[in-house]
Motif scaffolding. Sequence first.
Motif, PDB file in Angstrom:
ATOM      1  N   LEU A 257      49.577 131.144  72.577  1.00 51.18           N
ATOM      2  CA  LEU A 257      50.505 130.398  71.729  1.00 51.18           C
ATOM      3  C   LEU A 257      49.844 130.186  70.374  1.00 51.18           C
ATOM      4  N   ILE A 258      50.622 130.371  69.293  1.00 47.25           N
ATOM      5  CA  ILE A 258      50.098 130.257  67.931  1.00 47.25           C
ATOM      6  C   ILE A 258      50.793 129.103  67.226  1.00 47.25           C
ATOM      7  N   LEU A 259      49.990 128.176  66.679  1.00 49.64           N
ATOM      8  CA  LEU A 259      50.516 127.039  65.924  1.00 49.64           C
ATOM      9  C   LEU A 259      50.115 127.176  64.462  1.00 49.64           C
ATOM     10  N   LEU A 260      51.043 126.881  63.556  1.00 52.49           N
ATOM     11  CA  LEU A 260      50.780 126.999  62.127  1.00 52.49           C
ATOM     12  C   LEU A 260      51.241 125.739  61.408  1.00 52.49           C
ATOM     13  N   TYR A 261      50.348 125.165  60.604  1.00 53.37           N
ATOM     14  CA  TYR A 261      50.775 124.147  59.644  1.00 53.37           C
ATOM     15  C   TYR A 261      50.739 124.811  58.275  1.00 53.37           C
ATOM     16  N   LEU A 262      51.916 124.953  57.645  1.00 55.49           N
ATOM     17  CA  LEU A 262      52.047 125.702  56.402  1.00 55.49           C
ATOM     18  C   LEU A 262      52.470 124.785  55.270  1.00 55.49           C
ATOM     19  N   GLU A 263      51.877 125.014  54.102  1.00 56.98           N
ATOM     20  CA  GLU A 263      52.338 124.350  52.893  1.00 56.98           C
ATOM     21  C   GLU A 263      52.906 125.344  51.899  1.00 56.98           C
ATOM     22  N   SER A 264      52.526 126.609  52.024  1.00 57.89           N
ATOM     23  CA  SER A 264      53.039 127.650  51.133  1.00 57.89           C
ATOM     24  C   SER A 264      52.911 128.994  51.843  1.00 57.89           C
ATOM     25  N   PHE A 265      53.594 129.991  51.290  1.00 61.72           N
ATOM     26  CA  PHE A 265      53.506 131.356  51.786  1.00 61.72           C
ATOM     27  C   PHE A 265      52.840 132.227  50.729  1.00 61.72           C
ATOM     28  N   GLY A 266      51.984 133.137  51.170  1.00 63.07           N
ATOM     29  CA  GLY A 266      51.429 134.123  50.261  1.00 63.07           C
ATOM     30  C   GLY A 266      52.306 135.356  50.204  1.00 63.07           C
ATOM     31  N   ASN A 267      52.649 135.891  51.374  1.00 60.37           N
ATOM     32  CA  ASN A 267      53.477 137.090  51.470  1.00 60.37           C
ATOM     33  C   ASN A 267      54.480 136.882  52.601  1.00 60.37           C
ATOM     34  N   PRO A 268      55.579 136.167  52.313  1.00 58.63           N
ATOM     35  CA  PRO A 268      56.500 135.814  53.400  1.00 58.63           C
ATOM     36  C   PRO A 268      57.200 137.001  54.036  1.00 58.63           C
ATOM     37  N   ARG A 269      57.437 138.069  53.272  1.00 57.89           N
ATOM     38  CA  ARG A 269      58.101 139.229  53.863  1.00 57.89           C
ATOM     39  C   ARG A 269      57.208 139.886  54.910  1.00 57.89           C
TER      40      ARG A 269
ATOM     41  N   ALA B 247      57.240 137.613  57.983  1.00 53.61           N
ATOM     42  CA  ALA B 247      58.416 137.829  58.816  1.00 53.61           C
ATOM     43  C   ALA B 247      58.257 139.072  59.676  1.00 53.61           C
ATOM     44  N   ARG B 248      57.730 140.129  59.090  1.00 52.99           N
ATOM     45  CA  ARG B 248      57.546 141.385  59.824  1.00 52.99           C
ATOM     46  C   ARG B 248      56.566 141.184  60.987  1.00 52.99           C
ATOM     47  N   LEU B 249      55.439 140.517  60.715  1.00 54.34           N
ATOM     48  CA  LEU B 249      54.440 140.292  61.756  1.00 54.34           C
ATOM     49  C   LEU B 249      54.960 139.340  62.825  1.00 54.34           C
ATOM     50  N   ALA B 250      55.590 138.246  62.386  1.00 49.94           N
ATOM     51  CA  ALA B 250      56.061 137.248  63.341  1.00 49.94           C
ATOM     52  C   ALA B 250      57.108 137.840  64.270  1.00 49.94           C
ATOM     53  N   ARG B 251      57.974 138.682  63.739  1.00 48.96           N
ATOM     54  CA  ARG B 251      59.015 139.298  64.564  1.00 48.96           C
ATOM     55  C   ARG B 251      58.385 140.155  65.657  1.00 48.96           C
ATOM     56  N   ARG B 252      57.263 140.819  65.328  1.00 50.59           N
ATOM     57  CA  ARG B 252      56.590 141.655  66.316  1.00 50.59           C
ATOM     58  C   ARG B 252      55.759 140.825  67.291  1.00 50.59           C
ATOM     59  N   VAL B 253      54.933 139.941  66.760  1.00 50.79           N
ATOM     60  CA  VAL B 253      54.027 139.168  67.598  1.00 50.79           C
ATOM     61  C   VAL B 253      54.802 138.195  68.479  1.00 50.79           C
ATOM     62  N   GLY B 254      55.889 137.620  67.924  1.00 47.64           N
ATOM     63  CA  GLY B 254      56.661 136.643  68.675  1.00 47.64           C
ATOM     64  C   GLY B 254      57.291 137.191  69.934  1.00 47.64           C
ATOM     65  N   ARG B 255      57.403 138.496  70.065  1.00 50.24           N
ATOM     66  CA  ARG B 255      57.923 139.080  71.293  1.00 50.24           C
ATOM     67  C   ARG B 255      56.946 138.894  72.446  1.00 50.24           C
ATOM     68  N   ARG B 256      55.685 138.696  72.124  1.00 51.59           N
ATOM     69  CA  ARG B 256      54.657 138.522  73.161  1.00 51.59           C
ATOM     70  C   ARG B 256      54.137 137.101  73.221  1.00 51.59           C
ATOM     71  N   LYS B 257      53.964 136.476  72.047  1.00 49.31           N
ATOM     72  CA  LYS B 257      53.363 135.157  71.990  1.00 49.31           C
ATOM     73  C   LYS B 257      54.192 134.272  71.061  1.00 49.31           C
ATOM     74  N   PRO B 258      54.586 133.082  71.523  1.00 47.12           N
ATOM     75  CA  PRO B 258      55.380 132.200  70.650  1.00 47.12           C
ATOM     76  C   PRO B 258      54.584 131.784  69.419  1.00 47.12           C
TER      77      PRO B 258
END
Length: 980
Positions: free
Chosen positions: A479-491, A494-505
């Motif tokens: 499980l991956i937890l993120l506290y974010l205040e800004s994005f460096g490269n949100p696109r 999104a691409r990574l999260a869509r892939r990784v989220g299929r295996r790990k929330p």
Amino acid sequence: MTSRPPHPDDPAGNVGDRSATAPGGTPGGTATAAAARDPSVPAVPGDGTAAVPADDAPAASRRPGDLASLPALYPAPIPQDGLEAGRVLLRDGTAATLRPGRDSDRPLVAEFLRRVSDHSLMRRFFAGESREAAVESLLQVGSPEDRYTLLVLVGDPEHPRIVASGTYVREEREPDTAEVAFLVEDAYQGRGLGTLLLERLALIAARHGIRRFVAWTQPDNRRMLEVFRASGFAIERHHRDGYVVVSLDVQPSPESVERSEMRDRIATVASLRPLFRPRGVAVVGASRDPASIGYRILEALVMNRFAGPVYPVNPKADVVGSIPAYPSVLDIPGPVDLAVIAVPRDAVLDVVDQCGAKGVRGLVVITAGFAETGAEGRALQERLVAKVRGYGMRMVGPNCLGLINTAPDVRMNASFSPVFPPHGRVAMSSQSGALGLAILEYARDLGLGLSTFVSVGNKADVSGNDLIQYWEEDEDTDLILLYLESFGNPRRFARLARRVGRRKPILAVKAGRTAAGTKAAGSHTAALAASDTAVEALFRQAGVIRADTLEDMFDIAALLANQPLPAGPRVAVVTNAGGPGILATDALAAAGLEVPEPSPATREALRRFLPPAASLANPIDMIASATADHYRQTLRAVLADPGFDAALVIFIPVGLADVDGVAAAVREAVAEARQAGHQKPVAACFMSARGLRQPLAVGEERIPSYRFPESAARALAKAYEYARWRQRPLGRIPAHPDLDVAAARAVCRQARERGGGWLSAEEVTRVLAAFGLPVVPSRMARSEEEAVAAAEALGYPVAVKLASRTLVHKTEWDGVQLNLPDAGAVRAACRRIAERLEAAGRRHELDGFVVQPMVTGGTELVVGVSDDPLFGPLIAFGLGGIHVEVLKDVVFRITPLTDLDADEMIRSIRGYRLLEGYRGHPPADVDAIKDVLLRVSRLVEEIPEIAELDINPLKAFEPGRGCRILDARIKVEGGENGER
């Protein structure tokens, strides 16, 4: 290292490169534009309607056909930094810098060629020309439309050295083809640079209308032939004049995208491994003052039993904390993979030089005073990053708390946190160091075990995107937890999260939801915070679970980390008090879950042991006298009931209630259910001070316990929402075969060259028509008489609209005249518009009049696009008219849209029932609406010059009759800003 062999027109044999775009009837187009987009242009605000006119509009609304039958596009991978410049990672994890070649690089290129072996030069140039003559051949500098060179550099930024180059040059006889060639220094061969340069050049070339790469190489040059073969691009090979000619289509394919992402993942993990699993750690700035940060870091490493050597570095002390100290990193006798730097800001760059000379692979820069402090700090941080990359290192920070790895064979607390959390399977990144201290303490108190924790600070190098890739492959992280205040490269996120989220929330808290919060986040991190609308759209599309607060995040994490995902929305509530049961039911229903009745068999089983006063409905209220055995039997029964997907157990101690006994009963019931094969999540709510929020252990499984039922309900709802997303198909981006990308791009680039701004009515129609969008038949008229002639050709009644590139809000100028029945009415309408502008002194801004046939019926919709400065195109969809102006019934998504994204957008608006047909309102052609959304998404991805687009209204007719665009406007950025 390839190049065309010598021939009479090219004695050097180095023709150069030029790359290609999308195949399949897409002239000049490319599916890789999303990856090439650099979202750095500010969004341009605006609203209102715009003219949509012209003679070449489609005569009828285009039918979308079967979208599923169209071939799919595969968006290319998105680099962490810019496509053409920034950090790149070699296969072994070493960092380097990529940038375009410049005329001023000739001395560096000459030095590069002097280091390259004769054998490698012969592979590249065939003819064996001198190194001096090869400089001009290698450094192809010009417009990327025709020729382009990328360089890879390493070393001190003040004295860099080139280690690889890649070039394409467009073929004069085949303008959609470019020759590509590479040269890699011998010491860097076999580390993935040839493949990396091929991928980047293909993306750049495709953006400029090149469809195919051609490369010449010698038959025994197996390494270069393997680069082409392993790239995943569709290639053809044939022999010519004793050479191998490789031809490859640069359009991304499933195989090329998958291989590229795999290579990137391997390199990223390799680059971060020295940070998380170092052979030795140096603490630079380790002080003998127990109150200093350097001392606390050293103490944290030693006291938590780091599994490797720790080296204090202090030029003024021989011993720190009873450990021999060294005057500099260079004096340390053993290998050092990680250096934790806690020295004054002005000394940091010198320490980095020492670490580079020592061969350190990773840095954690605790020191503050960089980009978060202003312009001077940003400049210093840029120098720091350049040095770090020049030495091939990775860096966490600066201005950070540090990092932690709790793995039993590592046990590394490379931070100044006094808390070393228990080992678990949750990884976390925090953008705030101070908040990280509180987070670690809170996780420890909850008993939530962590695998790793990273305080990323200013994210100057290692970012959340890098960490997500590392944790994707980390066997200790579920499980991956993120506290974010800004994005460096949100696109890319999104691409990574869509892939990784299929295996790990992936569970995130994004600070800066309000305007005040965004301002605070920006000043705290010296980074631009993105709009919350874009963040919400990104999280929804990428499957990121969003928590509103840190407390919510840990509530949800406690469930996700310890319980299976719910297979459905049906929750059984088991309680000994009616009030909390009702609160839980309300919270579950509000969160979109269901509280159904137990099955008849379950009710009969409950009736056998519960008192007559108990409620056998749902919530199941066992009343205040409920015993521990009542809890055990009731929970066992509902977990066995196929009509339930999850259970929420509530306990309020009454009198001398046996809290421990009830807790044991819950454990026993869950254990029995697991043995019987019932894998349903269970959440508990023990509303007592004793054992508050402590997980209930069932072997290695834990049952999270919440203080209030609403918290448990929200956690279950988020878990179900994520489970639904994970089961959802990935979606496809249809490759419409009828797009003329080149025509639309030409219109927008001409507008950009004249300074940008709103397109004229004719230009708008040409752009929309080029992408097959259903523009209503229109005629442009320069005078009253031309307007009458147009109306008679189209047929009465007609609408006459103001056409202007500057007056885009037509209704403010009486610029929309409807239901004109005859020539007199048309003349009068034109006259009213002209006189209104004349009175305001703006008659010169009138380009003419747009004449359209009146379109009746249908449902008014709005489709819009604005360019977010970080997220790129943000597409909006909703009901038009008063619904968008008053009710704000609009949903947003980030492009590129998949077919499922488009479908979800349509179904997400509150007024969707109108589109289905409601109380006599005719239904709408949802398939045609979906097709419009997908075409608009493709338009703004392919044409990055477009800064704003509005279609209002879009009329949707009954199923089978399609849609019509009645009004639209497009704004183009001027000058170089159009190249995002």
